[in-house]
Scaffold this motif. Structure first.
Motif, PDB file in Angstrom:
ATOM      1  N   ALA A  59      16.806   6.536   5.858  1.00 33.60           N
ATOM      2  CA  ALA A  59      17.439   6.689   7.167  1.00 33.60           C
ATOM      3  C   ALA A  59      18.720   5.859   7.238  1.00 33.60           C
ATOM      4  CB  ALA A  59      16.470   6.268   8.272  1.00 33.60           C
ATOM      5  N   GLN A  60      18.687   4.650   6.701  1.00 33.21           N
ATOM      6  CA  GLN A  60      19.871   3.799   6.700  1.00 33.21           C
ATOM      7  C   GLN A  60      20.960   4.392   5.802  1.00 33.21           C
ATOM      8  OE1 GLN A  60      20.375   1.021   8.600  1.00 33.21           O
ATOM      9  NE2 GLN A  60      22.474   1.085   7.845  1.00 33.21           N
ATOM     10  N   ALA A  61      20.556   4.944   4.662  1.00 32.32           N
ATOM     11  CA  ALA A  61      21.532   5.562   3.760  1.00 32.32           C
ATOM     12  C   ALA A  61      22.173   6.778   4.413  1.00 32.32           C
ATOM     13  CB  ALA A  61      20.851   5.957   2.454  1.00 32.32           C
ATOM     14  N   LYS A  62      21.382   7.564   5.120  1.00 33.47           N
ATOM     15  CA  LYS A  62      21.923   8.736   5.814  1.00 33.47           C
ATOM     16  C   LYS A  62      22.890   8.313   6.912  1.00 33.47           C
ATOM     17  CE  LYS A  62      20.420  12.970   8.089  1.00 33.47           C
ATOM     18  NZ  LYS A  62      19.275  13.763   8.523  1.00 33.47           N
ATOM     19  N   LYS A  63      22.528   7.275   7.667  1.00 34.67           N
ATOM     20  CA  LYS A  63      23.395   6.763   8.726  1.00 34.67           C
ATOM     21  C   LYS A  63      24.707   6.245   8.136  1.00 34.67           C
ATOM     22  CE  LYS A  63      23.543   3.095  12.158  1.00 34.67           C
ATOM     23  NZ  LYS A  63      22.861   1.901  12.652  1.00 34.67           N
ATOM     24  N   VAL A 106       6.823   3.829   4.409  1.00 33.13           N
ATOM     25  CA  VAL A 106       7.591   3.347   5.561  1.00 33.13           C
ATOM     26  C   VAL A 106       8.896   2.704   5.094  1.00 33.13           C
ATOM     27  CG1 VAL A 106       7.614   1.638   7.420  1.00 33.13           C
ATOM     28  CG2 VAL A 106       5.601   3.068   7.079  1.00 33.13           C
ATOM     29  N   VAL A 107       8.823   1.875   4.064  1.00 33.30           N
ATOM     30  CA  VAL A 107      10.024   1.217   3.540  1.00 33.30           C
ATOM     31  C   VAL A 107      10.989   2.251   2.980  1.00 33.30           C
ATOM     32  CG1 VAL A 107      10.870  -0.336   1.735  1.00 33.30           C
ATOM     33  CG2 VAL A 107       8.878  -0.986   3.077  1.00 33.30           C
ATOM     34  N   THR A 142       0.855  -1.178   0.000  1.00 32.35           N
ATOM     35  CA  THR A 142       0.000   0.000   0.000  1.00 32.35           C
ATOM     36  C   THR A 142       0.899   1.238   0.000  1.00 32.35           C
ATOM     37  OG1 THR A 142      -0.087   0.145   2.401  1.00 32.35           O
ATOM     38  CG2 THR A 142      -1.759  -1.233   1.333  1.00 32.35           C
ATOM     39  N   ASP A 143       0.328   2.390  -0.220  1.00 31.08           N
ATOM     40  CA  ASP A 143       1.111   3.620  -0.240  1.00 31.08           C
ATOM     41  C   ASP A 143       1.782   3.882   1.103  1.00 31.08           C
ATOM     42  OD1 ASP A 143       0.499   4.078  -2.864  1.00 31.08           O
ATOM     43  OD2 ASP A 143      -1.197   5.412  -2.427  1.00 31.08           O
TER      44      ASP A 143
END
Length: 91
Positions: free
Chosen positions: A61-65, A54-55, A48-49
């Motif tokens: 967030a993981q890429a920024k970390k 969320v994904v 769903t949208d």
């Protein structure tokens, strides 16, 4: 029973010729793989949208970390290199 260089080279050439005779042509190999590629179908879960958002947020967030961690490693490495150069030239 030792063999000189020419005897060893002849033996290697002979074994290489045998390997070439054993190998199958590209066309024969392609026939096998065409059948397998036709059968493989990937099925993905429909999101769903809200789930997609969320994904996407988790990935960002993981890429920024990871990016911040990489910059930290670069800064630490630069500090170590500069410290080594300082130690070399002043001692």
């Amino acid at each position: 029973m030792t063999m000189g260089f020419s005897g060893h080279a002849t033996q290697v050439l002979k074994s290489n010729r045998l390997l070439l005779k054993k190998s199958r042509s590209f066309r024969e190999l392609r026939k096998d793989y065409i059948d397998y590629s036709q059968e493989t179908k990937l099925h993905f879960k429909e999101l769903t949208d809200l789930e997609r958002k969320v994904v996407r947020d988790k990935i960002r967030a993981q890429a920024k970390k990871d990016n911040i961690q990489e910059i930290g490693f670069y800064i630490l490495s630069l500090a170590i290199v500069l410290g080594v150069f300082y130690a070399i030239y002043h001692f």
